[in-house]
Structures are given as C-alpha cells and as structure tokens.
Design a protein around this motif. Structure first.
Motif, PDB file in Angstrom:
ATOM      1  N   GLU A 135       0.860  -1.213  -0.021  1.00 17.15           N
ATOM      2  CA  GLU A 135       0.143  -0.026  -0.144  1.00 17.15           C
ATOM      3  C   GLU A 135       0.866   1.280  -0.120  1.00 17.15           C
ATOM      4  O   GLU A 135       0.664   2.293  -0.477  1.00 17.15           O
ATOM      5  CB  GLU A 135      -1.021  -0.148   1.148  1.00 17.15           C
ATOM      6  CG  GLU A 135      -1.920  -1.042   1.161  1.00 17.15           C
ATOM      7  CD  GLU A 135      -3.032  -0.790   2.136  1.00 17.15           C
ATOM      8  OE1 GLU A 135      -2.631  -0.581   3.337  1.00 17.15           O
ATOM      9  OE2 GLU A 135      -4.348  -1.447   1.930  1.00 17.15           O
ATOM     10  N   THR A 138       3.623   1.311  -4.556  1.00 19.62           N
ATOM     11  CA  THR A 138       3.039   0.766  -5.601  1.00 19.62           C
ATOM     12  C   THR A 138       3.841  -0.023  -6.539  1.00 19.62           C
ATOM     13  O   THR A 138       5.294   0.528  -6.444  1.00 19.62           O
ATOM     14  CB  THR A 138       2.073   1.928  -6.400  1.00 19.62           C
ATOM     15  OG1 THR A 138       3.064   2.737  -6.936  1.00 19.62           O
ATOM     16  CG2 THR A 138       1.073   2.518  -5.260  1.00 19.62           C
ATOM     17  N   THR A 167      -9.015  -1.519  -2.928  1.00 16.23           N
ATOM     18  CA  THR A 167      -8.212  -0.504  -2.778  1.00 16.23           C
ATOM     19  C   THR A 167      -6.750  -0.513  -3.025  1.00 16.23           C
ATOM     20  O   THR A 167      -6.098   0.451  -3.193  1.00 16.23           O
ATOM     21  CB  THR A 167      -8.433   0.131  -1.342  1.00 16.23           C
ATOM     22  OG1 THR A 167      -7.781  -0.706  -0.306  1.00 16.23           O
ATOM     23  CG2 THR A 167      -9.919   0.341  -0.805  1.00 16.23           C
ATOM     24  N   ARG A 169      -3.600  -0.460  -5.245  1.00 14.08           N
ATOM     25  CA  ARG A 169      -3.033   0.359  -6.462  1.00 14.08           C
ATOM     26  C   ARG A 169      -1.709  -0.307  -7.034  1.00 14.08           C
ATOM     27  O   ARG A 169      -1.105  -0.997  -6.248  1.00 14.08           O
ATOM     28  CB  ARG A 169      -2.858   1.775  -6.374  1.00 14.08           C
ATOM     29  CG  ARG A 169      -3.993   2.584  -5.670  1.00 14.08           C
ATOM     30  CD  ARG A 169      -3.579   4.154  -5.456  1.00 14.08           C
ATOM     31  NE  ARG A 169      -4.765   4.851  -4.944  1.00 14.08           N
ATOM     32  CZ  ARG A 169      -5.691   5.409  -5.808  1.00 14.08           C
ATOM     33  NH1 ARG A 169      -5.525   5.318  -6.970  1.00 14.08           N
ATOM     34  NH2 ARG A 169      -6.658   6.016  -5.082  1.00 14.08           N
ATOM     35  N   THR A 171       0.090  -1.298 -11.155  1.00 16.07           N
ATOM     36  CA  THR A 171      -0.134  -1.249 -12.738  1.00 16.07           C
ATOM     37  C   THR A 171       0.423  -2.629 -13.287  1.00 16.07           C
ATOM     38  O   THR A 171       1.655  -3.195 -12.821  1.00 16.07           O
ATOM     39  CB  THR A 171       0.707   0.015 -13.433  1.00 16.07           C
ATOM     40  OG1 THR A 171       0.273   1.148 -12.715  1.00 16.07           O
ATOM     41  CG2 THR A 171       0.610   0.074 -14.760  1.00 16.07           C
ATOM     42  N   LYS A 210      -9.030  -0.003  -8.124  1.00 15.26           N
ATOM     43  CA  LYS A 210      -7.962   0.891  -8.263  1.00 15.26           C
ATOM     44  C   LYS A 210      -6.934   0.682  -8.986  1.00 15.26           C
ATOM     45  O   LYS A 210      -5.706   1.374  -9.231  1.00 15.26           O
ATOM     46  CB  LYS A 210      -7.603   1.362  -6.601  1.00 15.26           C
ATOM     47  CG  LYS A 210      -8.722   1.840  -5.857  1.00 15.26           C
ATOM     48  CD  LYS A 210      -9.284   3.115  -6.312  1.00 15.26           C
ATOM     49  CE  LYS A 210     -10.254   3.580  -5.314  1.00 15.26           C
ATOM     50  NZ  LYS A 210     -10.635   5.031  -5.750  1.00 15.26           N
ATOM     51  N   TYR A 211      -6.891  -0.809  -9.350  1.00 13.68           N
ATOM     52  CA  TYR A 211      -5.703  -1.086  -9.832  1.00 13.68           C
ATOM     53  C   TYR A 211      -5.686  -0.805 -11.562  1.00 13.68           C
ATOM     54  O   TYR A 211      -6.759  -1.059 -12.188  1.00 13.68           O
ATOM     55  CB  TYR A 211      -5.757  -2.706  -9.714  1.00 13.68           C
ATOM     56  CG  TYR A 211      -4.398  -3.493 -10.192  1.00 13.68           C
ATOM     57  CD1 TYR A 211      -3.268  -3.573  -9.371  1.00 13.68           C
ATOM     58  CD2 TYR A 211      -4.154  -3.923 -11.754  1.00 13.68           C
ATOM     59  CE1 TYR A 211      -2.030  -4.077  -9.857  1.00 13.68           C
ATOM     60  CE2 TYR A 211      -3.068  -4.822 -11.983  1.00 13.68           C
ATOM     61  CZ  TYR A 211      -1.984  -4.643 -11.037  1.00 13.68           C
ATOM     62  OH  TYR A 211      -0.651  -5.189 -11.675  1.00 13.68           O
ATOM     63  N   SER A 212      -4.495  -0.565 -12.075  1.00 10.16           N
ATOM     64  CA  SER A 212      -4.395  -0.336 -13.540  1.00 10.16           C
ATOM     65  C   SER A 212      -4.010  -1.680 -14.101  1.00 10.16           C
ATOM     66  O   SER A 212      -2.716  -1.697 -14.235  1.00 10.16           O
ATOM     67  CB  SER A 212      -3.504   0.735 -13.938  1.00 10.16           C
ATOM     68  OG  SER A 212      -3.849   2.030 -13.121  1.00 10.16           O
ATOM     69  N   ARG A 259      -8.509   3.805 -15.263  1.00 10.66           N
ATOM     70  CA  ARG A 259      -7.402   3.205 -14.796  1.00 10.66           C
ATOM     71  C   ARG A 259      -6.545   2.641 -15.954  1.00 10.66           C
ATOM     72  O   ARG A 259      -5.665   1.969 -15.715  1.00 10.66           O
ATOM     73  CB  ARG A 259      -8.094   1.751 -14.083  1.00 10.66           C
ATOM     74  CG  ARG A 259      -8.814   2.106 -12.886  1.00 10.66           C
ATOM     75  CD  ARG A 259      -8.330   3.184 -12.144  1.00 10.66           C
ATOM     76  NE  ARG A 259      -7.064   2.927 -11.412  1.00 10.66           N
ATOM     77  CZ  ARG A 259      -6.377   3.843 -10.966  1.00 10.66           C
ATOM     78  NH1 ARG A 259      -6.832   5.191 -10.735  1.00 10.66           N
ATOM     79  NH2 ARG A 259      -4.997   3.559 -10.469  1.00 10.66           N
ATOM     80  N   SER A 261      -3.464   3.537 -18.272  1.00  9.76           N
ATOM     81  CA  SER A 261      -2.314   4.308 -18.067  1.00  9.76           C
ATOM     82  C   SER A 261      -1.445   4.109 -19.389  1.00  9.76           C
ATOM     83  O   SER A 261      -1.778   3.295 -20.480  1.00  9.76           O
ATOM     84  CB  SER A 261      -1.632   3.880 -16.799  1.00  9.76           C
ATOM     85  OG  SER A 261      -0.978   2.579 -16.790  1.00  9.76           O
TER      86      SER A 261
END
Length: 536
Positions: A135, A138, A167, A169, A171, A210-212, A259, A261
């Motif tokens: 958390e 990232t 929640t 995060r 990528t 919240k994850y990309s 989300r 990117s």
C-alpha cells in the motif's frame, strides 16, 4: 557596402518531420491553431497537466526498473532502492516468464533470471515482495505475454497478506499489441491476445477497481523505430482497441477508462519531447470525451510513466549517459509525467548495478530538491515555440491516427506485419544516418575519442542460480494439491474455449500454485500460438 543578402539558414527538422523556425512569434501560435487548448492544469483538455498543482502537491513517483536472477536477489534490490528513497517499484521479469515458460522448460535454458526476475509460481512473488508494504510502495509489473497470470498472481499475493484488493493500487504493462510491433514477447495469436487484455480490464474493474491493468506502451514502439508523433498516435490507436473490446462487453467507459495508463519514451530533442506529451494529453482527453462520451475527468486523463530513453544511451563513453539521463529526467519533469523510470548509465549494455541505479535515483531527487522543478506547473507554457509545436504535434498525431483507420485499423496492420515492416525500415534508416553522421550522436559519430573497446562491468549470468530456481519450483509443485491444480487448469481451458472471462479461473490456478508454464499451456491448448508474418 555589399548589397548581397546573407544566405538563408538551412532548414532544420525535428524527428517528427516538423520544420523548426529560427524565431517564433504570437502569429505562429495563431497560425498553428491558437491557444484555445492550453487551458489550466487540472482542467480539460489537460494540456498543462492532469492535476491543478502537479508536483507542488506531490512530486512524481520514482519507479526504477529492477529485477534479476531469482526472487531472493530481486527482493534485496527492491529493498535497497526503497531504502534510498525510491517511491515505487517497476519489476523486470526474465524472458521465460514474459513468454509463459517455466524455468525448467528446455526452451528457457540460458535465460533464467538473465534480464529480469524468474517467476514460476505464487511462491516467487511471496519471496520477491517479502517485507514490502504494497500500500505504501505501488508496484508496476512490466510483463505482457503472460500478464493475465502475473496480474492474478500479484492480486492473490495481496489477498494472502490481508490487503483489500478493492483499494490496492498498482499497474501492469499488459499491452500485447505493441509486443507484436516491437519487443516480441507474445504468446497467443492477435485476437485471443486482445481478448485476454480485455479480460484483465473487465476483471479489475469489478474486483480491483483501483488497479491499472494496462499500461499502453508507446515506449517500445519508439524504441522500434517510431518517431515521437507515431509513438503517441500508435499508442492511442492501441488503447482504443482495448477500450472498444471492453465496451462491447457492456462495461461503460467511465467504469474502466480512469485506470488505463501509458508508458512513454523521453529521449531526443527536449522541446519536441515536452510538446509531444502536452499535445498527447489534450488529444487523449478529446478522444475520450468526444468519441467515447466519457463524463468523469479521470476517464480523460493521460496517466503516464515517462521511461528514460534506452535507445538514447550508448556503450561508447558510457559516463555520458549520466548526463543524457539527467536531461531525460528534466524532460519528464517539464512534460508533466506522474511517474518516472530513469535508465541508468550502464543500461545500454547490462543490468544496472546498485551504484548506477542509485545515481539515476539521485538524479530525480536532485530535480525535486534542488532544481525547482516542483515549484510551478508547466513552466514552459506560453512560449511561442512550445505552444506552436504543441499544436503542430497534436495535428500530426491526429493525421497519423486517421491514416491508420483509413488503412483498416491498427489490428489489421499489426496482424499483417505492416506496422512492424514500416518501423523496421525507419529504424534501419536511422541507423544508417547515425553511421553516416547525418544524425548526430555524441561519442558515436561526433566528439569521439580514441580508445580501445570501453571497459564496462557486465552483470554475470549464474547457471547455479537458475538451477536453484528450478529446484525451488519443483519443491513447490511437490507440496501442492495436484488435483486442485488440475481442476483449475481445466477450468481455464473451458473458459478460454467459451466466452467466459478467464481471469477468475486463472486466479484459482495461481492460488493453487500452478506454474506460469502450466497456465500458459492451458491457454495455448485453446488459442494456439502466434506465427509472426514476415514482410520484406
């Protein structure tokens, strides 16, 4: 006095083919389209940045690319970088992992842990991220062909450690279309590959919002021979393919677009690079609002990491790469990137050492602490040159995208190898220009020094470590419940053969400690493998 006029200066063109005038005035800004798209930071069309205060509120995330050998070694490097002030992780995986092979596969021989971390099962992730707060720091997973498996693995790791993945995060690169264009770590044919990307987007929108799950990677398109305009235009065409696929499943654009990117390159002319990103931000916002009907401002944001231009580095006079990378970092900061991954000076020829990685990290920290790059937003705004060039590059990006659509779309051009052929030809032409001196490269064709082959420190390959990785995976496979693994793999095959999202089945297989190779085999059993078209 002579009445002869001085000779007109020779024309100068940037890499995107735009002529650069000796002097710019307000008339140039107006002639290129005016200043209507400049606006304010944090407001549509976001030319000046996606946040009102940008770095004044929070500096960019520093996310150096790292990973090699086995998970134990990689965990040590992660902790070293974090201890030195790095604020995010950008994970490198070895080639077998990237193309869905287990370390024990004969085709992986000699490549296990060579250019990144070897990962076979969830146990490897548990080791690699031991002691790291997911958390607070990232994580970006730089993987494509086997991205669905690695995303499931990361989310399962977080679940096991007690994090709420709704929640969480992070990528994943997961941009398979650019793999067909550039790097080549594809596994499945084009259409099933697009389906898997859409599966990850849909799954994360519902389970980990919240994850990309996708970082569309213009970076490697640029490395493959694209000019800066093509880098952005091709990336936007690819992003639209993924968006269209997900929307066709009934998922509204505002439920996933925020989300998406991007990963872009930053080597080359400072002003061209900065304007590339300013133009790209406003064009992407326009696409999302006008073509997709996005309502949320976050759906229109060009969220990006600016990578530090590997193609710009040289083995010759490698210490000059420290200077180059400092300018690349400056470009990233002036361009308004949210995250920066700066190539280390030795990255042109080897895995960075701790020393070189620390220099790159300190370079970014110098910009935030000493150079005033965080004091004000978009400091180049209002320059006649910058605003004119921004408008011109936006127009050129739109033109390239329209040309691609007129030829049948990016998927058709990639499937037939047309884009690959064009970029290969451009890369060849640029190499010839460097060799002839027509394109200046310090240390290569100008400002050279007489020296023997430069002495450089190479990262040693350890077959002993590779054998240890294979043995560790064998132990995991011997301890797991084989019947649970077999059932999960069969479920993956059934989902792939139908129209179900494969991610829930992949997540169950990962949780049961199925290997990357086993999951890949379950999918190739249905999808088959990609056969690259050859064009001349």
């Amino acid at each position: 006095m002579s009445s002869e006029k001085p000779p007109a200066p020779s024309p100068v063109f940037n890499e995107s083919g735009l002529e650069i005038k000796p002097v710019y005035t307000p008339a140039d800004v107006e002639a290129s389209g005016g200043s209507h798209a400049v606006g304010l930071p944090g407001q549509y069309p976001f030319t000046r940045g996606i946040h009102p205060l940008m770095y004044r509120q929070r500096p960019w995330t520093m996310r150096q690319y790292a990973g090699f050998g086995n998970p134990h070694e990689t965990n040590k490097r992660f902790k070293y970088l974090i201890a030195n002030g790095q604020t995010g992780l950008n994970v490198a995986f070895d080639l077998p992992t990237q193309i869905g092979l287990d370390s024990s596969d004969p085709a992986a021989a000699g490549e296990v842990g060579r250019v990144g971390m070897a990962v076979d099962t969830l146990r490897d992730f548990e080791i690699a991220f031991e002691g790291i707060d997911l958390e607070r720091v990232t994580v970006s997973l730089t993987v494509n062909g086997s991205a669905a498996t690695l995303i499931a693995m990361y989310l399962e790791l977080a679940r096991k450690r007690g994090y709420d993945i709704r929640t969480l995060r992070g990528t994943a690169q997961n941009d398979i279309l650019k793999e067909f264009i550039g790097r080549g770590t594809w596994v499945y044919p084009v259409q099933p590959s697009i389906r898997l990307v859409a599966d990850t987007i849909e799954f994360c929108a519902r389970e980990a919002p919240k994850y990309s799950p996708v970082s569309v990677c213009g970076y490697h398109i640029r490395e493959s021979g694209a000019d800066p305009v093509q880098e952005m235009a091709y990336a936007f065409c690819i992003a639209r393919v993924y968006a269209d696929e997900v929307i066709a499943r009934g998922l509204p654009v505002d439920e996933f677009a925020g989300r998406l990117s991007y990963n872009f390159n930053i080597f080359g002319n400072i002003f061209e690079q900065v304007c590339k990103f300013r133009a790209g931000r406003s064009l992407w916002a326009q696409i999302m609002q006008e073509q997709y009907g996005a309502q949320k401002p976050t759906s229109m944001w060009l969220r990006m990491i600016a990578g530090g231009g590997g193609s710009g580095l040289t083995k010759e006079q490698p210490e000059l790469n420290i200077v180059r990378s400092a300018y690349y970092a400056l470009i990233g900061a002036l361009s308004g990137t949210q995250t920066m991954a700066l190539c280390s000076f030795d990255e042109a020829y080897t895995i960075p050492t701790e020393y070189s990685a620390r220099i790159s990290l300190r370079t970014m920290q110098l910009l935030t602490a000493e150079m005033g790059l965080c004091d004000t937003v978009d400091p180049l705004a209002g320059s006649y040159y910058v605003e004119t060039l921004t408008n011109q590059m936006r127009d050129q990006m739109e033109k390239v995208m329209q040309e691609i659509e007129a030829e049948g779309g990016i998927v058709k051009l990639i499937s037939e190898g047309i884009i690959q052929s064009r970029l290969s030809a451009q890369a060849y032409d640029r190499r010839r220009q460097i060799e002839s001196g027509a394109f200046a490269k310090v240390g290569i064709n100008c400002f050279q020094i007489e020296e023997e082959e430069p002495e450089v420190q190479l990262h040693p390959y350890s077959d002993e470590d590779a054998q240890a990785q294979i043995a560790a995976t064998a132990r995991v496979c011997g301890e797991r419940d084989s019947s649970v693994v077999a059932a999960a793999l069969a479920e993956i095959g059934a989902a792939a053969a139908g129209d179900s999202n494969v991610m829930p089945a992949v997540a169950r297989a990962v949780s049961a400690y199925a290997t990357v190779g086993e999951i890949t085999a379950a999918l190739t059993g249905v999808f088959g493998c990609y056969q690259e078209p050859i064009r001349f």
